[in-house]
Design a protein around this motif. Structure first.
Motif, PDB file in Angstrom:
ATOM      1  N   VAL A   1     -31.984  13.614 -36.370  1.00 32.71           N
ATOM      2  CA  VAL A   1     -32.962  14.691 -36.584  1.00 32.71           C
ATOM      3  C   VAL A   1     -34.353  14.102 -36.358  1.00 32.71           C
ATOM      4  O   VAL A   1     -34.720  13.118 -36.999  1.00 32.71           O
TER       5      VAL A   1
ATOM      6  N   ALA B   1     -32.492  10.819 -40.172  1.00 28.04           N
ATOM      7  CA  ALA B   1     -33.774  11.429 -39.793  1.00 28.04           C
ATOM      8  C   ALA B   1     -34.845  10.338 -39.777  1.00 28.04           C
ATOM      9  O   ALA B   1     -35.580  10.158 -40.748  1.00 28.04           O
TER      10      ALA B   1
ATOM     11  N   TYR C   1     -30.492  22.852 -41.034  1.00 26.23           N
ATOM     12  CA  TYR C   1     -31.285  22.249 -39.965  1.00 26.23           C
ATOM     13  C   TYR C   1     -31.445  23.167 -38.758  1.00 26.23           C
ATOM     14  O   TYR C   1     -32.001  22.756 -37.758  1.00 26.23           O
TER      15      TYR C   1
END
Ligand SMILES: Cc1cc2nc3c(=O)[nH]c(=O)nc-3n(C[C@H](O)[C@H](O)[C@H](O)COP(=O)(O)OP(=O)(O)OC[C@H]3O[C@@H](n4cnc5c(N)ncnc54)[C@H](O)[C@@H]3O)c2cc1C
Ligand SMILES: NC(=O)C1=CN([C@@H]2O[C@H](COP(=O)(O)OP(=O)(O)OC[C@H]3O[C@@H](n4cnc5c(N)ncnc54)[C@H](OP(=O)(O)O)[C@@H]3O)[C@@H](O)[C@H]2O)C=CC1
Ligand SMILES: C=C(O[C@H]1[C@H](O)[C@@H](CO)O[C@H](OP(=O)(O)OP(=O)(O)OC[C@H]2O[C@@H](n3ccc(=O)[nH]c3=O)[C@H](O)[C@@H]2O)[C@@H]1NC(C)=O)C(=O)O
Length: 332
Positions: free
Chosen positions: A107, A64, A50
């Motif tokens: 994320v 995410a 990431y």
């Protein structure tokens, strides 16, 4: 593994009924459906995939979200479980410790949407949109104002928080407003004036506000070929002057005055200085690159060494632009 593959691994959209929560144990790893959403929270997710540095240990938990509701549910989940929250955009300005990050890592790369308003010249963009893609899209429309940002490999959210800049321009020059999510789950709109912008800084750094979308004021009406040509020139300049071929976080240090960090580091004889697989780049001394297989600890130690040498020689303390997250130590 590419960043998008890594994200897809975390947020595989499961086919489940809303509000169904279940926990799956596989060895030490756990997967929990985020209540009321189709998003999965996973435990012990490696963060190396990431970040642009390609280093970093595991997130205790990682999610995410694909939309605002899932983002709000993620925050709520963290609160009920008493987990700290760390937000990751594209991870292009981060050095994540080899020991990883406790709590919940959110994320934002799946928060995607953009809208070009032809009447006002404003473009409203979700936090997870990649900045380079937006730059090329604006250029293709013949909209001016973002050419300088080409090659900054982050998300719109990260760029707003960092006040990303290049070629004497920065996000603060074009930002109209941002929408942020507060820890209590409510949304707030902040104008540029409320963001305390200065060089690579905003009040959003270190705050608990999560950028969900941003509106930029651009200038429509130019010939697309012209805007594309300027954009390509900026990109070429970067490729000529910066080591894009190896993983990095861009400039490691903010530029002090009166000399640029790269100049100070080169004049200190540090180009090529290496610990493990982390090296002060030959092409640009304010870049520390991962030559392949570096650890966060290697990079951290090169940063520390560069700071010490520059301070000894120039009596200037180089201030990191890169955000270091987690605990840095030889062994985790
Ligand atoms: C090759 C290379 C070149 C670069 N060139 C430049 C350059 O020219 N100019 C420049 O300014 N930078 C440059 N950078 C650094 C980096 O790309 C920028 O700082 C970028 O804006 C970071 O965006 P990101 O999405 O990757 O943020 P991340 O690195 O993921 O996060 C940066 C910070 O923002 C926070 N954050 C991210 N998203 C959100 C959100 N939605 N809400 C709240 N907080 C958030 C994170 O918690 C973290 O504190 C470069 C990096 C690389 C690797
Ligand atoms: N050193 C490091 O640590 C890292 C460096 N990078 C570098 O950062 C830069 C930005 O990366 P990335 O996010 O991939 O951005 P790019 O600028 O390479 O591409 C982003 C988007 O813009 C489009 N695009 C690219 N060039 C053009 C063009 N000439 N005309 C029209 N559209 C175009 C691409 O379309 P399409 O998909 O069709 O090409 C893509 O959708 C790259 O140079 C990359 O190598 C990125 C991450 C880390
Ligand atoms: C890459 C980043 O942003 C970059 C941005 O892309 C570029 C382009 O506008 O300008 C800044 O770099 P920079 O100040 O190092 O720009 P450069 O023009 O490459 O260098 C400045 C000066 O330092 C000298 N220099 C640079 C590198 C080096 O190894 N040696 C050296 O002497 C150059 O000759 C020049 O005189 C931003 N860095 C900072 C810390 O402000 C980032 O923030 O991550």
């Amino acid at each position: 593994m590419t960043i998008s593959q890594a994200v897809a691994n975390v947020c595989k959209v499961p086919n489940i009924n809303d509000n169904r929560q279940l926990t799956a144990n596989s060895g030490e790893r756990q997967e929990i459906y985020l209540p009321g959403t189709d998003c999965v929270i996973k435990s012990q997710v490696s963060l190396a995939g990431y970040t642009s540095y390609r280093v970093g240990g595991p997130a205790q938990w990682c999610v995410a979200p694909r939309n605002l509701e899932a983002l709000q549910a993620s925050i709520q989940y963290a609160q009920t479980q008493e987990l700290s929250v760390t937000v990751l955009g594209a991870g292009s300005n981060l050095l994540i410790s080899d020991c990883g990050i406790p709590g919940l890592v959110i994320v934002t790369r799946h928060l995607r949407h953009n809208n070009f308003d032809l009447e006002t010249g404003q473009v409203t963009v979700a936090a997870g949109e990649p900045l380079p893609g937006l730059v090329w899209a604006a250029a293709a429309h013949g909209w001016q104002g973002l050419e300088w940002a080409v090659g900054i490999p982050g998300t719109v959210g990260g760029a707003v928080v960092m006040n990303a800049g290049a070629h004497s321009s920065c996000i603060a020059d074009i930002l109209s407003s941002v929408e942020v999510l507060l820890p209590d789950g409510s949304l707030e709109t902040l104008t540029r004036e409320q963001l305390g912008y200065s060089y690579r800084t905003s009040i959003l750094q270190g705050s608990k506000k999560i950028v969900t979308k941003a509106t930029f004021q651009l200038q429509p009406g130019a010939a697309p070929e012209h805007v594309l040509a300027v954009t390509k020139q900026h990109k070429q300049h970067r490729l000529n002057t910066q080591p894009y071929h190896l993983p990095s976080c861009g400039s490691v240090f903010r530029n002090p005055k009166p000399h640029a960090a790269g100049w100070l580091i080169e004049q200190s004889g540090l180009k090529g200085y290496q610990i493990g697989k982390a090296q002060v780049a030959q092409r640009h001394a304010n870049f520390i690159v991962n030559c392949g297989g570096a650890s966060a600890w290697d990079i951290f130690n090169v940063i520390r060494h560069v700071q010490q040498e520059v301070q000894e020689r120039w009596a200037i303390v180089l201030e990191p632009e890169v955000k270091m997250i987690g605990e840095f130590q030889a062994a985790c």
